[in-house]
Design a protein around this motif. Structure first.
Motif, mmCIF file in Angstrom:
data_model
loop_
_atom_site.group_PDB
_atom_site.id
_atom_site.type_symbol
_atom_site.label_atom_id
_atom_site.label_comp_id
_atom_site.label_asym_id
_atom_site.label_seq_id
_atom_site.Cartn_x
_atom_site.Cartn_y
_atom_site.Cartn_z
ATOM 1 N N ASN A 19 0.825 -1.198 0.000
ATOM 2 C CA ASN A 19 0.000 0.000 0.000
ATOM 3 C C ASN A 19 0.867 1.259 0.000
ATOM 4 N N LEU A 20 1.909 1.262 0.816
ATOM 5 C CA LEU A 20 2.812 2.412 0.898
ATOM 6 C C LEU A 20 3.489 2.677 -0.450
ATOM 7 N N LEU A 21 4.039 1.633 -1.067
ATOM 8 C CA LEU A 21 4.723 1.792 -2.355
ATOM 9 C C LEU A 21 3.754 2.233 -3.453
ATOM 10 N N LEU A 22 2.545 1.704 -3.427
ATOM 11 C CA LEU A 22 1.543 2.084 -4.423
ATOM 12 C C LEU A 22 1.076 3.519 -4.207
ATOM 13 N N GLY A 41 -13.966 -7.177 -6.835
ATOM 14 C CA GLY A 41 -13.272 -6.299 -5.908
ATOM 15 C C GLY A 41 -11.772 -6.427 -6.091
ATOM 16 N N HIS A 42 -11.082 -5.279 -6.027
ATOM 17 C CA HIS A 42 -9.632 -5.289 -6.206
ATOM 18 C C HIS A 42 -9.006 -4.107 -5.478
ATOM 19 N N VAL A 43 -7.694 -4.149 -5.390
ATOM 20 C CA VAL A 43 -6.922 -3.072 -4.785
ATOM 21 C C VAL A 43 -7.281 -1.776 -5.509
ATOM 22 N N ASP A 44 -7.568 -0.729 -4.761
ATOM 23 C CA ASP A 44 -8.089 0.509 -5.340
ATOM 24 C C ASP A 44 -6.982 1.443 -5.814
ATOM 25 N N PHE A 45 -6.548 1.234 -7.056
ATOM 26 C CA PHE A 45 -5.595 2.122 -7.729
ATOM 27 C C PHE A 45 -6.037 2.245 -9.174
ATOM 28 N N ASP A 46 -6.078 3.480 -9.681
ATOM 29 C CA ASP A 46 -6.582 3.726 -11.024
ATOM 30 C C ASP A 46 -5.834 2.957 -12.101
ATOM 31 N N ASP A 47 -4.535 2.781 -11.911
ATOM 32 C CA ASP A 47 -3.748 2.133 -12.967
ATOM 33 C C ASP A 47 -3.486 0.650 -12.682
ATOM 34 N N ALA A 48 -4.286 0.050 -11.787
ATOM 35 C CA ALA A 48 -4.119 -1.388 -11.517
ATOM 36 C C ALA A 48 -4.394 -2.181 -12.792
ATOM 37 N N GLY A 112 -2.248 -11.648 -0.405
ATOM 38 C CA GLY A 112 -3.125 -11.281 -1.496
ATOM 39 C C GLY A 112 -4.277 -10.365 -1.128
ATOM 40 N N TYR A 113 -5.294 -10.422 -1.961
ATOM 41 C CA TYR A 113 -6.465 -9.564 -1.798
ATOM 42 C C TYR A 113 -7.172 -9.834 -0.465
ATOM 43 N N LEU A 114 -7.157 -11.086 -0.024
ATOM 44 C CA LEU A 114 -7.796 -11.414 1.258
ATOM 45 C C LEU A 114 -7.147 -10.631 2.400
ATOM 46 N N ALA A 115 -5.821 -10.583 2.424
ATOM 47 C CA ALA A 115 -5.108 -9.834 3.468
ATOM 48 C C ALA A 115 -5.359 -8.336 3.305
ATOM 49 N N GLU A 118 -8.764 -7.758 4.793
ATOM 50 C CA GLU A 118 -8.705 -7.955 6.246
ATOM 51 C C GLU A 118 -8.071 -6.767 6.959
ATOM 52 N N ASN A 119 -7.198 -6.052 6.275
ATOM 53 C CA ASN A 119 -6.510 -4.897 6.860
ATOM 54 C C ASN A 119 -7.206 -3.573 6.534
ATOM 55 N N ASP A 120 -8.436 -3.668 6.040
ATOM 56 C CA ASP A 120 -9.259 -2.479 5.749
ATOM 57 C C ASP A 120 -8.582 -1.477 4.825
ATOM 58 N N LEU A 121 -7.848 -1.987 3.837
ATOM 59 C CA LEU A 121 -7.222 -1.117 2.848
ATOM 60 C C LEU A 121 -8.228 -0.864 1.724
ATOM 61 N N PRO A 122 -8.055 0.224 0.951
ATOM 62 C CA PRO A 122 -9.081 0.626 -0.022
ATOM 63 C C PRO A 122 -9.314 -0.386 -1.144
ATOM 64 N N VAL A 123 -10.602 -0.596 -1.426
ATOM 65 C CA VAL A 123 -11.040 -1.583 -2.409
ATOM 66 C C VAL A 123 -11.938 -0.901 -3.444
ATOM 67 N N ALA A 124 -11.845 -1.348 -4.676
ATOM 68 C CA ALA A 124 -12.726 -0.873 -5.750
ATOM 69 C C ALA A 124 -13.417 -2.083 -6.358
ATOM 70 N N THR A 125 -14.585 -1.862 -6.924
ATOM 71 C CA THR A 125 -15.288 -2.936 -7.623
ATOM 72 C C THR A 125 -15.675 -2.452 -9.011
ATOM 73 N N LEU A 126 -15.751 -3.390 -9.918
ATOM 74 C CA LEU A 126 -16.187 -3.100 -11.284
ATOM 75 C C LEU A 126 -17.446 -3.878 -11.608
ATOM 76 N N ALA A 127 -18.016 -4.533 -10.591
ATOM 77 C CA ALA A 127 -19.217 -5.340 -10.833
ATOM 78 C C ALA A 127 -20.310 -4.447 -11.391
ATOM 79 N N LEU A 128 -20.957 -4.949 -12.391
ATOM 80 C CA LEU A 128 -22.030 -4.191 -13.017
ATOM 81 C C LEU A 128 -23.255 -4.230 -12.133
ATOM 82 N N THR A 129 -23.855 -3.104 -11.950
ATOM 83 C CA THR A 129 -25.089 -3.046 -11.170
ATOM 84 C C THR A 129 -26.264 -3.158 -12.108
ATOM 85 N N PRO A 130 -27.283 -3.915 -11.720
ATOM 86 C CA PRO A 130 -28.439 -4.063 -12.613
ATOM 87 C C PRO A 130 -29.147 -2.723 -12.805
#
Length: 134
Positions: A19-22, A41-48, A112-115, A118-130
């Motif tokens: 997170n610090l390096l990103l 759901g994934h790590v929340d960085f625009d250029d991921a 990974g993403y699970l950790a 678990e550490n409450d780091l920022p998350v983004a989702t791209l799931a389509l909403t109906p």
């Protein structure tokens, strides 16, 4: 007599270091989970980046034989990358492939993403909403 190993050394960092390096903008995140996992759901960085190491197939998950080529089409070997997956296993394999291919600045994100979650780091989702019908 000391033997020389041809295997590159995989350096694993925890999610806080990642997170610090990103956040500093020094590294780019490479998520090697399936597209479906990434969208949920994934790590929340625009250029991921999302380049799956494994693909869903009728017989289960199979290795993405185009993985290295896909990474090379978007990154160069001097890019600084943090590789992550769901728990840290696929990313370790992917990191090893990148290091063997000559990438110089690659870290595996342990847990990974699970950790990350678990550490409450920022998350983004791209799931389509109906869409709601009016």
């Amino acid at each position: 007599m000391r033997s020389c190993s041809s295997e590159p050394e995989i350096i694993t960092i925890d999610v806080h270091k990642a997170n610090l390096l990103l956040r500093k903008g020094e590294y780019r995140f490479l998520d090697v989970r399936t597209t479906e996992e990434f969208m949920e759901g994934h790590v929340d960085f625009d250029d991921a980046l999302n380049i799956p190491y494994m693909l869903n197939a009728p017989q289960g998950r199979v290795r993405n034989n185009k993985f290295l080529g896909q990474v090379l089409s978007l990154c160069n070997k001097d890019d600084q990358l943090i590789v992550g997956c769901q728990s840290g296993v696929r990313s370790a394999y992917a990191t090893n492939i990148l290091l063997k291919a000559g990438f110089k600045h690659v870290y595996n994100m342990g847990g990974g993403y699970l950790a990350w979650v678990e550490n409450d780091l920022p998350v983004a989702t791209l799931a389509l909403t109906p869409k709601l019908e009016l």
